[in-house]
Structures are given as structure tokens and as C-alpha cells.
Design a protein around this motif. Structure first.
Motif, mmCIF file in Angstrom:
data_model
loop_
_atom_site.group_PDB
_atom_site.id
_atom_site.type_symbol
_atom_site.label_atom_id
_atom_site.label_comp_id
_atom_site.label_asym_id
_atom_site.label_seq_id
_atom_site.Cartn_x
_atom_site.Cartn_y
_atom_site.Cartn_z
ATOM 1 N N UNK A 115 42.427 -113.977 -54.227
ATOM 2 C CA UNK A 115 42.052 -114.474 -52.915
ATOM 3 C C UNK A 115 41.294 -115.783 -53.083
ATOM 4 N N UNK A 116 41.305 -116.593 -52.035
ATOM 5 C CA UNK A 116 40.454 -117.792 -51.985
ATOM 6 C C UNK A 116 39.478 -117.569 -50.840
ATOM 7 N N UNK A 117 38.174 -117.697 -51.121
ATOM 8 C CA UNK A 117 37.154 -117.301 -50.160
ATOM 9 C C UNK A 117 36.150 -118.430 -49.942
ATOM 10 N N UNK A 118 35.856 -118.697 -48.682
ATOM 11 C CA UNK A 118 34.908 -119.741 -48.311
ATOM 12 C C UNK A 118 33.630 -119.104 -47.791
ATOM 13 N N UNK A 119 32.507 -119.638 -48.229
ATOM 14 C CA UNK A 119 31.212 -119.133 -47.786
ATOM 15 C C UNK A 119 30.532 -120.206 -46.951
ATOM 16 N N UNK A 120 30.182 -119.874 -45.720
ATOM 17 C CA UNK A 120 29.559 -120.823 -44.805
ATOM 18 C C UNK A 120 28.125 -121.151 -45.178
ATOM 19 N N UNK A 121 27.610 -122.224 -44.564
ATOM 20 C CA UNK A 121 26.307 -122.746 -44.930
ATOM 21 C C UNK A 121 25.154 -121.792 -44.689
ATOM 22 N N UNK A 146 36.008 -130.888 -43.311
ATOM 23 C CA UNK A 146 36.599 -131.154 -44.627
ATOM 24 C C UNK A 146 36.582 -129.939 -45.553
ATOM 25 N N UNK A 147 35.514 -129.125 -45.506
ATOM 26 C CA UNK A 147 35.435 -127.989 -46.422
ATOM 27 C C UNK A 147 36.523 -126.958 -46.123
ATOM 28 N N UNK A 148 36.900 -126.836 -44.859
ATOM 29 C CA UNK A 148 37.960 -125.898 -44.508
ATOM 30 C C UNK A 148 39.313 -126.393 -44.995
ATOM 31 N N UNK A 149 39.495 -127.716 -45.010
ATOM 32 C CA UNK A 149 40.747 -128.253 -45.538
ATOM 33 C C UNK A 149 40.823 -128.049 -47.046
ATOM 34 N N UNK A 150 39.704 -128.256 -47.735
ATOM 35 C CA UNK A 150 39.664 -127.986 -49.178
ATOM 36 C C UNK A 150 40.025 -126.529 -49.450
ATOM 37 N N UNK A 151 39.392 -125.647 -48.712
ATOM 38 C CA UNK A 151 39.627 -124.207 -48.827
ATOM 39 C C UNK A 151 41.101 -123.864 -48.593
ATOM 40 N N UNK A 200 39.886 -115.865 -47.205
ATOM 41 C CA UNK A 200 38.767 -115.153 -46.580
ATOM 42 C C UNK A 200 37.661 -116.141 -46.260
ATOM 43 N N UNK A 201 37.110 -116.064 -45.058
ATOM 44 C CA UNK A 201 35.940 -116.865 -44.688
ATOM 45 C C UNK A 201 34.783 -115.921 -44.423
ATOM 46 N N UNK A 253 52.436 -118.522 -45.057
ATOM 47 C CA UNK A 253 52.428 -117.072 -44.896
ATOM 48 C C UNK A 253 51.187 -116.405 -45.462
ATOM 49 N N UNK A 254 50.069 -117.135 -45.499
ATOM 50 C CA UNK A 254 48.822 -116.591 -46.040
ATOM 51 C C UNK A 254 47.938 -116.126 -44.885
ATOM 52 N N UNK A 255 47.555 -114.861 -44.908
ATOM 53 C CA UNK A 255 46.686 -114.316 -43.865
ATOM 54 C C UNK A 255 45.257 -114.803 -44.090
ATOM 55 N N UNK A 256 44.534 -114.949 -42.999
ATOM 56 C CA UNK A 256 43.126 -115.352 -43.055
ATOM 57 C C UNK A 256 42.269 -114.205 -42.538
ATOM 58 N N UNK A 257 41.249 -113.842 -43.311
ATOM 59 C CA UNK A 257 40.321 -112.790 -42.903
ATOM 60 C C UNK A 257 38.939 -113.407 -42.679
ATOM 61 N N UNK A 258 38.324 -113.128 -41.543
ATOM 62 C CA UNK A 258 36.972 -113.602 -41.254
ATOM 63 C C UNK A 258 36.021 -112.418 -41.350
#
Length: 480
Positions: free
Chosen positions: A5-11, A220-225, A238-239, A292-297
Motif C-alpha cells: 500500500x501507499x499511505x499518506x499521513x496528514x499534517x 502537491x503532497x497528494x499528487x506525490x502520493x 490510504x490517507x 484502478x487503485x482504491x483509496x481508503x480514508x
């Protein structure tokens, strides 16, 4: 598609390292091991506001001061404030000792180099042959990168201290010998990482030869993600946020009444982004959807909750409203001209040029025979500039402004008779005056423009009628 998975962590989540470690790193969502994951981190809460400008109020940060005045006695103190704030974070996260010193040294080196760049650029542009405006986009990118470099370096080394084989992945291009495209930089950075036993902690800012911020600005961070997820063929994106993607703001409707959405689609996510309540930037979502990648918040502070899953093909079992959202502090800019009838394209095109010039975000617009109204999410300073230029270009027109709020009912499928009527009735019963109303034939959202002081009343009334009553009805059906 990969296993990872690729996961982003907010500020806001990043500012609570213990919760990130215990609730996210040690409690993986999709896999048994803590590995097979890539993390993309935002700057600590409020840090990008200090480096650039405040996202909501427009108050000047280091970049805005440098761009406006370029006098060292204006931006230099702001940069020192950033330094102090970042060092305070370090001293909160690291106990006194060698690791804290390394963290401080890394940070001080970046900040010192950034300061020298600004000083050199200031001196260079004292000469008539050089224009500061040609370099401001680069300055903005450089300053933005400092926040994510700081948080990513700290998180990787704190995790190493706590027994995790974490790897700091610096996508900022700092001291990079060559320019690359965004995709090339990502591929190069991850080519030697073994996800089965290494946990990458990547900067949310990634440098590219075209510049991320010129297109995505603070997204920009969401585009990187998104690009990391697409290029590495992630199983899921995942966010992690400090709240659930809920049916409404719990602070307005009550925590017991707001419920996590659970499932929705990218169309709904786009509507939320348009209101400034983004789950993810629309252009970042596009790449995930097409791949086709699902996003989970997920909610960082409720790790056992599965969160909300967003996919491209989801449609609710029956037509319904999934979320009531909105935006305060919207400015309605109305241009009336009797000569507009039959020649709307000329007026509309001219207005859009002005709005694009000032990067004004358009939430909605109305057009009739002789009036065009744009609903803008901008600060007062930008609004004054927009109004001045509009008055110059349309000298014969009547141009007015009004502060309003927009409240929206959104769902993956709202194609049912009577839903709009129910919404209007619910608002009217609270004696809220609807100034304007929008619903497209696609029927994934309904927007109501109201006076700003009626915002909370409108949110609560719509949630009660379209979400709470609907959920109560379903519960009765299930029970019977």
C-alpha cells in the motif's frame, strides 16, 4: 498490481508521533507485517503556512513576504520564526543527545542553504537585467520542500530508534545534480528499496522539472502520493487524517449523529474537493481512478476502524445522500450588464481571464440573460484585487460582491424524485433564506447558497432530513 500500500499521513496527524507510530505503523490496515508499505508524509501542522502563507486567512509567510517586499528585514525574521518553530518540534520529539543533534544539524543545514539562496537572489535582482518575478515559482517550491524534509527525516529516524527499519526517501531534489520529471524522480528514488523489509518514509513534496506547485499548489503532497501509488502499482492507497470522512462535521451536527461514510466513489471525492474539504486533490484522484487503485480514508486516532473506501465504480444500493458539506466565507461576485444578452460568451470569457489571473477558486457560477455570478473561495485581499480589475475592464457594468456560504448535499447516486424538494423544505422550515440553488443533471450534488450566519442551521437541517432520517428508515426496515 503489487502487494503493498501507499499511505499518506496528514499534517495534524504528523504532529502526534506517538499516535502515528502506535496507530499506523504498528497497526497496518491491509497486511500482517508492518512492511510492504510506503509512507508519504506532510509537513507538521501549520508549518507550510509559516513557510508560504496561511492557507485560509492568506496571512504572509516567508514566501509571501519575500515576494511582496523582498527586503531582508521583512522575510528574514519570518524565516527565523520558522527555524525556532521547527527546532521546538525537534526538542519535543527527541531526547537530548546524539540523535537530537543530528536532527538539528539536518534542519539547520537546509534552512541555512535556503536563507543563502534568498539572500543571493535578492542581491542578483538588484541588477536591472534580472527580474525577481521569473524566480518566484522556484523560491516557492524550495521553501515548501523544507517542511516535508523536516517531518520525513524526523519520522524515519524516530522509527529507526523504535526498532523499525525505516528509510528516509528525499524527493525534494535538494542538491540534485540534474532535473527530472516527477515520474523519473519517483522511479529513481524507489528502485533499490526492498519493501519486504524496508519502510520508506518519503517527503510529500517532490521536485520536478516542471514544478508541482505551478499546477497543484498546496495539493502537491497528494499528487506525490498518487504518482507513487500509480508508478509502484500499489494494491491500495490510504490517507490518514485526524478525522473520519463523515456524513457531516461532527462539531456541527453532533458526534452521535455524524457517521463515517464507509463507501463512496471518486465523483463524490471531487465534489468535496471543490468545496475545499478535499479527501484528495481531483487531479491526484484521477491517476488512482484510471489505474484502478482504491483509496481508503482512515482516522489516525481510531486505527481499528476500516475508514471509508473510495473506488471508481461504487454506486450506493439505493439513491441517497452520503454527506452534507459546505464552505463558509465564500464571495459571490455578480456582474450585471444590459448589453450582455446575446453576447454572454464575451463577458464570461473576460471575467474568467480576471479570475484565472488571480488564481481564484470558483466553487459555482450562475448565468442568465444579463447576469453572471461567480461564487469564489478567496481571501478578502484577493477579492479586492479581482473587483478592481473587473471594474476597470467592465466599466459600464454593475458589479457587486456579497459574502455567503454554500451548503451541499452529495451522494454517489441521488437520482430520485423528491429529494430536492425535501432539501428545500428542510431548510425553509428553519427560516433560512436560499439565495441561489444549483443541481446538475448528473445528480451527485445539490448546492444551496445561504447567508453566512445561516451556515450551521442549513447544515444541521439538511443532515437531519437527508441523512439521519434516511438512516433511521433503513434501521427500521432491517429490524422488521
Amino acid at each position: 498490481m503489487g502487494q503493498h500500500t501507499v499511505e499518506k499521513i496528514g499534517g495534524t496527524s504528523m504532529s502526534d508521533y506517538r499516535s502515528v507510530r502506535d496507530n499506523i505503523i504498528f497497526k497496518p490496515t491491509q497486511v500482517q507485517s508492518m512492511y510492504q508499505r510506503i509512507f508519504v508524509v506532510s509537513a507538521y501542522a501549520g508549518m507550510t503556512d509559516k513557510l508560504l502563507e496561511h492557507k485560509k486567512t492568506g496571512d504572509a509567510g516567508v514566501f509571501a513576504l519575500f515576494a511582496q517586499e523582498r527586503m531582508q528585514n521583512n522575510w528574514f525574521p519570518a524565516l527565523q520564526d520558522v527555524r525556532s518553530a521547527m527546532l521546538d518540534i525537534n526538542h519535543t520529539l527527541f531526547e537530548e543527545g546524539e540523535l537530537r543533534q543530528k536532527a538539528d544539524d539536518f534542519l539547520s543545514s537546509r534552512l541555512q542553504e535556503a536563507q543563502e539562496c534568498l539572500e543571493d537572489l535578492h542581491r542578483l535582482c538588484q541588477h536591472g537585467h534580472f527580474s525577481i518575478s521569473e524566480h518566484l515559482a522556484t523560491v516557492r517550491e524550495m521553501l515548501a520542500s523544507l517542511g516535508e524534509a523536516h517531518s520525513a527525516w524526523n519520522t524515519a529516524h524516530l522509527l529507526q530508534r523504535d526498532g523499525v527499519n525505516a528509510v528516509f526517501v528525499d524527493l525534494t531534489g535538494w542538491n540534485s545534480p540534474s532535473h527530472m520529471s516527477l515520474d523519473e524522480r519517483i522511479i529513481d528514488a524507489f528502485k533499490d528499496i526492498d519493501l519486504s523489509k524496508e519502510l520508506p518514509i518519503a517527503t510529500g513534496y517532490a521536485h520536478s522539472e516542471t514544478g508541482l506547485m505551478s499546477t497543484f499548489d498546496r495539493g502537491y503532497s497528494e499528487m506525490t502520493f498518487s504518482r507513487i501509488a500509480v508508478l509502484t502499482e500499489a494494491h491500495e492507497a490510504v490517507i490518514h487524517k485526524e478525522f473520519h470522512l463523515s456524513s457531516a462535521d461532527p462539531r456541527l451536527v453532533g458526534e452521535s449523529k455524524a457517521v463515517p461514510i464507509g463507501r463512496t466513489n471518486y465523483d463524490v471525492a471531487d465534489q468535496l474537493a471543490n468545496l475545499g474539504m478535499e479527501a484528495i486533490h481531483p487531479k491526484a484522484a484521477k491517476g488512482l481512478r484510471q489505474s484502478g487503485i482504491a483509496l481508503r480514508v482512515k482516522n489516525t486516532f481510531e486505527p481499528d476502524h476500516t475508514g471509508t473506501l473510495i473506488t471508481g465504480d461504487y454506486v450506493s444500493d439505493a439513491p441517497c445522500v452520503e454527506i452534507i458539506a459546505g464552505c463558509r466565507g465564500v464571495f459571490a461576485v455578480e456582474l450585471f450588464d444590459q448589453d450582455m444578452a446575446g453576447d454572454i460568451d464575451v463577458f464570461d470569457g473576460g471575467i474568467l481571464k480576471v479570475l484565472n489571473q488571480f488564481h481564484a477558486h470558483i466553487i459555482a457560477k450562475d448565468i442568465n440573460a444579463n447576469t453572471i455570478t461567480h461564487y469564489l473561495a478567496i481571501n478578502l485581499k484577493t477579492l479586492k484585487r479581482v473587483m478592481r480589475v473587473l471594474h476597470e475592464r467592465f466599466a459600464d457594468a454593475e458589479i457587486t460582491q456579497r459574502k455567503v456560504a454554500i451548503v451541499s448535499a452529495i451522494g454517489s447516486d441521488m437520482k430520485t424524485t423528491g429529494m430536492l424538494a425535501k432539501a428545500v423544505k428542510a431548510i425553509a422550515e428553519q427560516e433560512v433564506n436560499v439565495l441561489a440553488m444549483h443541481q446538475s443533471m448528473r445528480q451527485v450534488d445539490m448546492q444551496f447558497v445561504v447567508d453566512e450566519e445561516d451556515y450551521e442551521k442549513a447544515i444541521c437541517s439538511l443532515h437531519k432530513e437527508l441523512v439521519e432520517a434516511q438512516n433511521h428508515g433503513r434501521a427500521i426496515c432491517l429490524a422488521s
